[in-house]
Motif scaffolding. Structure first.
Motif, PDB file in Angstrom:
ATOM      1  N   GLN A  83       1.022  -1.251   0.150  1.00 44.64           N
ATOM      2  CA  GLN A  83       0.022  -0.118   0.094  1.00 44.64           C
ATOM      3  C   GLN A  83       0.850   1.300   0.015  1.00 44.64           C
ATOM      4  OE1 GLN A  83      -3.422   0.328  -0.501  1.00 44.64           O
ATOM      5  NE2 GLN A  83      -3.254  -1.948  -0.744  1.00 44.64           N
ATOM      6  N   GLN A  84       2.144   1.248   0.337  1.00 44.89           N
ATOM      7  CA  GLN A  84       2.777   2.403   0.485  1.00 44.89           C
ATOM      8  C   GLN A  84       4.120   2.286  -0.911  1.00 44.89           C
ATOM      9  OE1 GLN A  84       2.298   4.652   2.624  1.00 44.89           O
ATOM     10  NE2 GLN A  84       0.466   3.389   3.379  1.00 44.89           N
ATOM     11  N   ILE A  85       4.335   3.416  -1.528  1.00 41.78           N
ATOM     12  CA  ILE A  85       5.347   3.357  -2.649  1.00 41.78           C
ATOM     13  C   ILE A  85       6.101   4.756  -2.306  1.00 41.78           C
ATOM     14  CG2 ILE A  85       5.705   3.509  -4.951  1.00 41.78           C
ATOM     15  CD1 ILE A  85       2.866   2.250  -5.514  1.00 41.78           C
ATOM     16  N   ALA A  86       7.263   4.505  -2.010  1.00 37.97           N
ATOM     17  CA  ALA A  86       8.225   5.680  -1.749  1.00 37.97           C
ATOM     18  C   ALA A  86       9.130   5.779  -2.773  1.00 37.97           C
ATOM     19  CB  ALA A  86       8.800   5.368  -0.133  1.00 37.97           C
ATOM     20  N   ILE A  87       9.532   7.056  -3.293  1.00 39.09           N
ATOM     21  CA  ILE A  87      10.529   6.994  -4.203  1.00 39.09           C
ATOM     22  C   ILE A  87      11.421   8.227  -3.677  1.00 39.09           C
ATOM     23  CG2 ILE A  87      11.268   7.829  -6.645  1.00 39.09           C
ATOM     24  CD1 ILE A  87       8.558   6.838  -7.494  1.00 39.09           C
ATOM     25  N   ALA A  88      12.838   7.753  -3.186  1.00 39.13           N
ATOM     26  CA  ALA A  88      13.867   8.748  -2.781  1.00 39.13           C
ATOM     27  C   ALA A  88      14.681   8.952  -4.051  1.00 39.13           C
ATOM     28  CB  ALA A  88      14.683   8.407  -1.630  1.00 39.13           C
ATOM     29  N   THR A  89      14.728  10.127  -4.591  1.00 42.74           N
ATOM     30  CA  THR A  89      15.465  10.462  -5.821  1.00 42.74           C
ATOM     31  C   THR A  89      16.304  11.773  -5.608  1.00 42.74           C
ATOM     32  OG1 THR A  89      15.453  10.823  -8.154  1.00 42.74           O
ATOM     33  CG2 THR A  89      13.618  11.690  -6.781  1.00 42.74           C
ATOM     34  N   ARG A  90      17.490  11.949  -6.184  1.00 42.98           N
ATOM     35  CA  ARG A  90      18.095  13.188  -6.176  1.00 42.98           C
ATOM     36  C   ARG A  90      17.482  14.406  -6.771  1.00 42.98           C
ATOM     37  NH1 ARG A  90      23.919  13.389  -9.109  1.00 42.98           N
ATOM     38  NH2 ARG A  90      24.817  12.530  -7.131  1.00 42.98           N
ATOM     39  N   GLU A  91      16.821  14.109  -7.950  1.00 44.18           N
ATOM     40  CA  GLU A  91      15.934  15.168  -8.483  1.00 44.18           C
ATOM     41  C   GLU A  91      14.777  14.555  -8.955  1.00 44.18           C
ATOM     42  OE1 GLU A  91      17.077  18.895 -11.605  1.00 44.18           O
ATOM     43  OE2 GLU A  91      18.746  17.274 -11.210  1.00 44.18           O
ATOM     44  N   ALA A  92      13.605  15.376  -9.162  1.00 42.22           N
ATOM     45  CA  ALA A  92      12.305  14.986  -9.623  1.00 42.22           C
ATOM     46  C   ALA A  92      11.596  16.481 -10.303  1.00 42.22           C
ATOM     47  CB  ALA A  92      11.447  14.451  -8.375  1.00 42.22           C
ATOM     48  N   VAL A  93      10.912  16.179 -11.223  1.00 47.46           N
ATOM     49  CA  VAL A  93      10.269  17.136 -12.145  1.00 47.46           C
ATOM     50  C   VAL A  93       8.751  16.725 -12.264  1.00 47.46           C
ATOM     51  CG1 VAL A  93      10.020  18.767 -13.976  1.00 47.46           C
ATOM     52  CG2 VAL A  93      12.322  18.426 -12.826  1.00 47.46           C
ATOM     53  N   VAL A  94       7.637  17.295 -11.851  1.00 44.56           N
ATOM     54  CA  VAL A  94       6.386  16.618 -11.980  1.00 44.56           C
ATOM     55  C   VAL A  94       5.835  17.397 -13.503  1.00 44.56           C
ATOM     56  CG1 VAL A  94       4.071  16.467 -11.273  1.00 44.56           C
ATOM     57  CG2 VAL A  94       5.916  16.192  -9.632  1.00 44.56           C
ATOM     58  N   GLY A  95       5.184  16.643 -14.269  1.00 41.74           N
ATOM     59  CA  GLY A  95       4.682  17.398 -15.446  1.00 41.74           C
ATOM     60  C   GLY A  95       3.611  16.565 -15.772  1.00 41.74           C
ATOM     61  N   SER A  96       2.626  17.462 -16.547  1.00 38.90           N
ATOM     62  CA  SER A  96       1.492  16.800 -17.148  1.00 38.90           C
ATOM     63  C   SER A  96       1.487  16.296 -18.585  1.00 38.90           C
ATOM     64  CB  SER A  96       0.255  17.789 -17.127  1.00 38.90           C
ATOM     65  OG  SER A  96       0.592  18.722 -17.829  1.00 38.90           O
ATOM     66  N   ASP A  97       2.563  16.556 -19.093  1.00 41.09           N
ATOM     67  CA  ASP A  97       2.944  16.042 -20.650  1.00 41.09           C
ATOM     68  C   ASP A  97       4.170  15.067 -20.679  1.00 41.09           C
ATOM     69  OD1 ASP A  97       2.562  15.746 -23.522  1.00 41.09           O
ATOM     70  OD2 ASP A  97       3.911  17.530 -23.819  1.00 41.09           O
ATOM     71  N   LEU A  98       4.133  13.811 -20.963  1.00 39.92           N
ATOM     72  CA  LEU A  98       5.008  12.878 -21.221  1.00 39.92           C
ATOM     73  C   LEU A  98       6.015  13.103 -22.122  1.00 39.92           C
ATOM     74  CD1 LEU A  98       6.016  10.127 -20.050  1.00 39.92           C
ATOM     75  CD2 LEU A  98       4.500   9.033 -21.749  1.00 39.92           C
ATOM     76  N   ALA A  99       5.584  13.683 -23.293  1.00 37.54           N
ATOM     77  CA  ALA A  99       6.424  14.030 -24.226  1.00 37.54           C
ATOM     78  C   ALA A  99       7.631  15.137 -23.839  1.00 37.54           C
ATOM     79  CB  ALA A  99       5.812  14.456 -25.546  1.00 37.54           C
ATOM     80  N   THR A 100       6.982  16.261 -23.416  1.00 39.79           N
ATOM     81  CA  THR A 100       7.803  17.358 -22.923  1.00 39.79           C
ATOM     82  C   THR A 100       8.951  16.724 -21.876  1.00 39.79           C
ATOM     83  OG1 THR A 100       5.979  18.765 -23.110  1.00 39.79           O
ATOM     84  CG2 THR A 100       8.049  19.612 -21.684  1.00 39.79           C
ATOM     85  N   LEU A 101       8.388  15.831 -20.639  1.00 39.01           N
ATOM     86  CA  LEU A 101       9.141  15.528 -19.918  1.00 39.01           C
ATOM     87  C   LEU A 101      10.250  14.452 -20.748  1.00 39.01           C
ATOM     88  CD1 LEU A 101       6.863  14.431 -16.962  1.00 39.01           C
ATOM     89  CD2 LEU A 101       8.876  16.137 -16.736  1.00 39.01           C
TER      90      LEU A 101
END
Length: 140
Positions: free
Chosen positions: A73-91
């Motif tokens: 039930q718990q998913i955790a991601i620890a990362t150096r850098e993350a950028v949220v976006g709504s467009d997969l192609a742009t990311l």
């Protein structure tokens, strides 16, 4: 399921009601569904994709990291850098390209730093080794 994506400086995503998640590690792409077995993996530079309870698709580009699933039930991601976006192609086009370029720059800098350190060690070793002077008479 609850998803948390964190960097050293912030909590980028903290969302409850995640129905499914897709991510990528060294072995390839994989999916996580509710009641998944406990799981731990190292992520590649990639886009993490998840579907919310309302059917919305979300995307977050990550620069490496560690993903863990706890109690299904718990998913955790620890990362150096993350950028949220709504467009997969742009990311994929801009953010992942920048992450890869940054990684290559860091690799080049590490190699150069190692080379400089080795040169410094060689110089020190040369000065510490006894000089082979054949009767120069410099030292009494």
């Amino acid at each position: 399921m609850r998803l948390r994506i964190v960097t050293p400086l912030s909590v980028v995503v903290d969302e409850d009601g995640v129905l499914a998640l897709r991510a990528e590690d060294a072995s390839g792409s994989f999916g996580i569904l509710p009641r998944h077995a406990d799981f731990l993996t190292s992520l590649a530079i990639s886009v993490v994709e998840w579907k919310s309870a309302n059917g919305t698709q979300h995307f977050c580009a990550v620069r490496y990291g560690v993903l863990s699933v706890t109690e299904g039930q718990q998913i955790a991601i620890a990362t150096r850098e993350a950028v949220v976006g709504s467009d997969l192609a742009t990311l994929d086009r801009s953010v992942l390209a920048r992450f890869r370029a940054d990684t290559e720059t860091e690799r080049t800098e590490r190699v150069e730093s190692t080379r400089l350190q080795l040169n410094a060690i060689r110089q020190i070793m040369r000065h510490l080794q006894p000089a082979s002077r054949s009767g120069s008479g410099d030292f009494a």
